[in-house]
Design an enzyme around this catalytic site. Structure first.
Site, PDB file in Angstrom:
ATOM      1  NE  ARG A 120      97.680  -5.415  65.736  1.00 63.42           N
ATOM      2  CZ  ARG A 120      98.964  -5.706  65.580  1.00 63.42           C
ATOM      3  NH1 ARG A 120      99.887  -4.940  66.135  1.00 63.42           N
ATOM      4  NH2 ARG A 120      99.329  -6.770  64.882  1.00 63.42           N
ATOM      5  CG  ASP A 312     105.548  -8.445  59.777  1.00 70.77           C
ATOM      6  OD1 ASP A 312     104.332  -8.181  59.859  1.00 70.77           O
ATOM      7  OD2 ASP A 312     106.166  -9.058  60.664  1.00 70.77           O
TER       8      ASP A 312
END
Length: 427
Positions: A120, A312
């Site tokens: 990431r 999310d």
């Protein structure tokens, strides 16, 4: 792991676990404050436990006893150099926010994580921190973990426009700004979840918020508090969708956090025609009871300023869209590509393997409904939200079995997920 399939109704009432974002921040603020902080109803998922252990490694005394977390704060300048590298596990929140926390610490640290976290990009937070005088670097030009960081007692304030909508980057810069001498201004691309702003005030800090502009005057001192963590709407989202798409279902979710920067999924459910009731609203705790029941749904368009309010929840919203009549378009969500997985591709692959009709795009998905789902083998690739999405999808499967690989990823945010699922199946 073999998942439950062909469930024709869900009934019952549950309290979802504590909000992950608030749980992380309660540990951080409690550690940086002076005096004692007590945290109730914290999420004991793997990500939050990573944050807790990191602050213990930085010299903070944290006790977990009788369901209450007690933190003996060390103040803004009281963190100690750790003896070893700091393990962030799978948690992007931990590594990014703690990078900001350590910006003013006059010692060197290494921060690393698991295989997923190591893919990431951290340049979104390392770039502005470098402008503030922090020495921080990672691997490749995107600054992948592990990161090496050395803070400075002479931290410079910053005026920074975020190129992406990111509550993590905003929060990292706010923690750094609290330690810098002078005025820092952070301008968001879109308004994102504001838990850091709310909790900064709760702990006695000062800031001003004017639309997308946040101003922090440093340095500041914080004071220990009592924090009661509401239920996580991101976890509740899986049950909201389960109740909407399963026939003959009626679910009650208690004590769910409904901070206005996080309630995009409620807007989407209503736009799709879902039967959702919000009651027993507590304006102080920003929590409520959510009730859903089986609904006939229609497609919708999701994009723009709505995206940060439900980023999310997009995997489970994609499943919801497969059970709606017509087309649902998700756009402006390129941020999904740098979550625990490339969630655009992984969500599409998982649900398409079960019979959905999803076309991935550069910044989202086009989902055609309504689709009958069938058995398949799905890999979470270590992404907790993919695992829970698949478990909810499996409930609709009448033909075949659903096998879930790496189901343990769900422990990242919802260790009691399958226990709660069983209670609703038998409710």
């Amino acid at each position: 792991m073999k998942l439950k399939t062909n469930i024709r109704h869900l009934h019952g009432s549950i309290r979802v676990p504590g909000d992950k974002s608030i749980s992380h921040r309660s540990i951080i603020f409690g550690s940086l404050a002076e005096g004692e902080t007590k945290v109730y109803d914290i999420l004991r998922g793997e990500d939050v436990l990573s944050t807790m252990q990191v602050f213990r490694d930085l010299g903070v005394e944290i006790e977990d006893k009788d369901g209450v977390i007690t933190i003996q704060g060390v103040g803004m300048a009281g963190l100690k150099a750790p003896q070893n590298a700091l393990n962030m596990g799978n948690s992007g929140t931990s590594i990014r926010l703690i990078s900001g926390v350590l910006a003013g610490a006059d010692f060197e640290v290494e921060m690393f994580g698991d295989d997923s976290l190591s893919k990431r990009p951290m340049d979104r937070v390392t770039l502005p921190l470098k402008k503030m005088g922090v020495s921080i670097s990672g691997q490749t030009e995107r600054d992948l973990p592990p990161l090496r960081l050395k803070g400075t007692k002479n931290l410079r304030p910053i005026h920074y426009e975020l190129p992406i909508a990111s509550a993590q980057v905003k929060s990292a810069l706010m923690f750094a700004a609290l330690q810098a001498k002078g005025e820092s201004v952070i301008i968001e691309k879109e308004c994102t979840r504001n838990h850091t702003e709310d909790m900064l005030k709760q702990f006695g800090g000062h800031l001003s918020v004017d639309g997308k502009k946040i101003t922090v005057q440093g340095p500041q001192k914080l004071t220990g508090q009592k924090v009661v963590v509401p239920g996580d709407i991101s976890s509740a989202a899986f049950w909201l969708v389960a109740g909407l798409i399963n026939p003959n279902s009626h679910l009650v979710l208690q004590n769910v956090g409904i901070n206005e920067t996080r309630t995009g999924i409620i807007d989407v459910i209503r736009a799709m025609g879902g039967k959702l009731e919000v009651t027993e609203i507590d304006p102080v705790a920003k929590s409520s009871t959510l009730t859903v029941e089986s609904s006939d749904l229609k497609g919708t368009e999701i994009g723009g300023a709505l995206i940060p309010r439900l980023i999310d929840e997009l995997p489970i919203i994609a499943l919801l869209a497969t059970q709606a009549q017509g087309v649902t378009v998700i756009k402006d969500a390129e941020e999904l590509k740098v979550k625990e997985t490339d969630r655009i591709q992984v969500v599409a692959d998982a649900l398409n393997s079960m019979g959905a009709d999803i076309t991935p795009t550069a910044d989202g998905m086009i989902i055609k409904g309504k689709s009958a789902l069938h058995g398949a083998r799905v890999n979470t690739f270590g992404d907790h939200r993919i695992g829970m999405m698949t478990a909810i999808a499996a409930l609709l499967v009448a033909d075949g079995e659903v096998e879930l690989d790496r189901a343990e990823a769900i422990n990242t945010s919802y260790p009691s997920f399958f226990d709660d699922l069983e209670s609703l199946i038998h409710g």
